[in-house]
Design an enzyme around this catalytic site. Structure first.
Site, PDB file in Angstrom:
ATOM      1  N   SER A   1      30.261  29.685  64.882  1.00  0.00           N
ATOM      2  CA  SER A   1      30.430  31.147  64.818  1.00  0.00           C
ATOM      3  C   SER A   1      31.840  31.545  65.249  1.00  0.00           C
ATOM      4  CB  SER A   1      29.392  31.857  65.696  1.00  0.00           C
ATOM      5  OG  SER A   1      29.558  31.518  67.065  1.00  0.00           O
ATOM      6  N   HIS A   2      32.588  30.613  65.878  1.00  0.00           N
ATOM      7  CA  HIS A   2      33.950  30.934  66.314  1.00  0.00           C
ATOM      8  C   HIS A   2      34.970  29.893  65.869  1.00  0.00           C
ATOM      9  CE1 HIS A   2      31.529  33.748  68.537  1.00  0.00           C
ATOM     10  NE2 HIS A   2      32.606  34.489  68.602  1.00  0.00           N
TER      11      HIS A   2
ATOM     12  N   ARG B   1      36.005  32.493  61.487  1.00  0.00           N
ATOM     13  CA  ARG B   1      36.726  33.654  62.030  1.00  0.00           C
ATOM     14  C   ARG B   1      38.066  33.916  61.328  1.00  0.00           C
ATOM     15  NH1 ARG B   1      33.990  37.235  65.303  1.00  0.00           N
ATOM     16  NH2 ARG B   1      32.072  36.093  65.623  1.00  0.00           N
TER      17      ARG B   1
ATOM     18  N   HIS C   1      40.344  39.226  72.109  1.00  0.00           N
ATOM     19  CA  HIS C   1      39.688  37.918  72.179  1.00  0.00           C
ATOM     20  C   HIS C   1      38.667  37.865  71.053  1.00  0.00           C
ATOM     21  CE1 HIS C   1      37.941  34.274  73.790  1.00  0.00           C
ATOM     22  NE2 HIS C   1      38.777  34.290  74.821  1.00  0.00           N
ATOM     23  N   PHE C   2      38.855  36.879  70.155  1.00  0.00           N
ATOM     24  CA  PHE C   2      38.010  36.809  68.953  1.00  0.00           C
ATOM     25  C   PHE C   2      37.406  35.409  68.846  1.00  0.00           C
ATOM     26  CE2 PHE C   2      37.893  37.340  64.095  1.00  0.00           C
ATOM     27  CZ  PHE C   2      36.933  38.344  64.141  1.00  0.00           C
TER      28      PHE C   2
ATOM     29  N   ASP D   1      26.889  35.034  65.046  1.00  0.00           N
ATOM     30  CA  ASP D   1      25.689  34.373  64.522  1.00  0.00           C
ATOM     31  C   ASP D   1      24.835  35.319  63.683  1.00  0.00           C
ATOM     32  OD1 ASP D   1      25.949  31.673  65.341  1.00  0.00           O
ATOM     33  OD2 ASP D   1      25.581  32.289  67.406  1.00  0.00           O
TER      34      ASP D   1
ATOM     35  N   ARG E   1      18.927  17.879  77.613  1.00  0.00           N
ATOM     36  CA  ARG E   1      20.181  18.453  77.098  1.00  0.00           C
ATOM     37  C   ARG E   1      20.794  19.415  78.108  1.00  0.00           C
ATOM     38  NH1 ARG E   1      20.437  22.471  71.785  1.00  0.00           N
ATOM     39  NH2 ARG E   1      22.511  23.342  72.253  1.00  0.00           N
TER      40      ARG E   1
ATOM     41  N   PRO F   1      23.851  22.156  78.937  1.00  0.00           N
ATOM     42  CA  PRO F   1      24.779  22.976  78.168  1.00  0.00           C
ATOM     43  C   PRO F   1      26.091  22.207  78.017  1.00  0.00           C
ATOM     44  CG  PRO F   1      24.234  24.028  80.301  1.00  0.00           C
ATOM     45  CD  PRO F   1      23.390  22.801  80.178  1.00  0.00           C
ATOM     46  N   GLY F   2      26.648  22.234  76.840  1.00  0.00           N
ATOM     47  CA  GLY F   2      27.888  21.479  76.577  1.00  0.00           C
ATOM     48  C   GLY F   2      27.626  20.133  75.910  1.00  0.00           C
TER      49      GLY F   2
END
Ligand code: NDP
Ligand code: PYC
Length: 346
Positions: free
Chosen positions: A56-57, A61, A129-130, A197, A312, A314-315
């Site tokens: 999504s980034h 973008r 910030h995008f 998203d 799992r 995060p990361g």
């Protein structure tokens, strides 16, 4: 809320190595009016997101960056002004440019202060910030530091208990070193789903899970287009995510001197997509803490989490994808790559 211009999708795939993708993206940024310094920083950031599967980034973008630069909304030639304001406080005026070059300009001073005072704050204002937020914090953890960052975006989230949108999607990212592995990093929007998203779901014609957003009449909807066309998002976790989103507005805007998510008006800049707000970073040197080394303590926490069945962290997904991209290249849709090359003028 409006959808971003899109890169088309086809079934064909092609792979590119990281450096080649960076060069291609740099060409696009420079061709659309950024300085080489800004292009380099944004290209590394965007290619890193694509490499890590943060789609999504990633290159998704690029059309938004391009239309924003074309609209004159953001200063692609910005020269950030760094101010050393206190033993643990650095301020940057981003000159109406992107936040990442502002962070890059202040980074050495921020780290120096964090190491000498034990903690240091970086307040960036007048910035756009995008991107994903984890690239702003993860490198600190590789240097043995703990980092937290918040950034506010654009009005599209209804505060819990309210009727209309006010907050941005306002992510929070955190990174901490650990002894035997990649740093512990999380990066999450305080909205139930990131705006990016929702755009991706709309483009794929997919429905969203329940509880993500409302339509233009304020009614719950699972249709991403209804959210994008006059609707709004909800915070994650009801009043809890809403309180965190409020905190992000306070830290990223009120504390930095940047705009709240509802304070800027881009209507005279058709094509503008990048929120003109602020960003806060807090960097801590854990070597100043008491007791056993921090990285060993965080490793122990991870060990205990795994021992109770956690599969799992995060990361983890991003790091697996990073390793896969390093081995096989970054997989891009053929049509997407063609459009990126056209934007680069090649
Ligand atoms: P996700 O909900 O996809 O993920 C949030 C975090 O949770 C990530 O650290 C992710 O790790 C982790 N995670 C996800 N699923 C699991 C799981 N099953 N078990 C353990 N950990 C999990 O992210 P969001 O949709 O909230 O945000 C997406 C991106 O959008 C972020 O990078 C954010 O910075 C960006 N964003 C940027 C904005 C801006 O203004 N610049 C505004 C809003 C969002 P992993 O990465 O490994 O999957
Ligand atoms: O995905 O919510 C989002 C977002 C806003 C600004 C950049 N990304």
């Amino acid at each position: 809320m409006t959808a971003s211009p899109e890169l088309a999708v086809s079934s064909g795939k092609q792979t590119l190595d990281f450096d080649s993708l960076v060069v291609l993206l740099e060409q696009i940024f420079v061709r659309h009016g950024t300085s080489m310094d800004v292009a380099r920083t944004l290209a590394q950031n965007c290619a890193g997101a694509e490499r890590d599967g943060a789609h999504s980034h990633g290159v998704f973008r690029i059309p938004g960056y391009v239309s924003t630069l074309r609209s004159g909304w953001v200063n692609g030639q910005a020269v950030p002004v760094v101010e050393d304001v206190a033993s643990g406080f650095v301020r940057v005026d981003a000159d109406n440019g992107f936040a990442q070059p502002a962070l890059a300009a202040a980074r050495a001073l921020l780290v120096e202060k964090a190491r000498s005072a034990g903690i240091a704050v970086l307040a960036i204002r007048n910035s756009h910030h995008f991107a994903a937020l984890w690239p702003d914090v993860e490198p600190f953890a590789y240097e043995g530091l703990v980092a937290l960052s918040v950034v506010n975006s654009m009005t599209c989230v209804v505060p819990h208990g309210a009727d209309r949108p006010l907050f941005g999607t306002n992510p929070i990212a955190f990174a901490a070193p650990r002894a035997d592995g990649d740093p512990i990093v999380f990066d999450l929007a305080t909205s139930a789903i990131a705006h990016g998203d929702v755009q991706i779901a709309a483009r794929k014609g997919e429905r969203l899970p329940a509880g993500m957003g409302v339509d233009s009449l304020g009614q719950p909807t699972q249709d991403p287009k209804a959210i994008l066309e006059g609707g709004a998002l909800l915070p994650f976790g009801g009043h809890k995510g809403s309180a965190l989103s409020m905190m992000v507005e306070l830290l990223a805007a009120a504390l930095t001197g940047g705009n709240f998510s509802f304070e800027f008006d881009w209507s005279n800049h058709p094509g503008a997509k990048t929120p003109w707000t602020g960003q806060l970073l807090i960097v801590i040197d854990p070597s100043k803490a008491a007791g056993q080394g921090f990285a060993e303590r965080s490793q122990e926490l991870v060990r205990q989490m795994h021992s109770v069945g956690l599969k799992r962290l995060p990361g983890d997904r991003r790091h697996h994808q990073r390793a896969k991209s390093a081995a096989n290249g970054i997989e891009l849709d053929v049509q997407t790559l063609k459009e990126l090359r056209e934007l680069a003028g090649g």
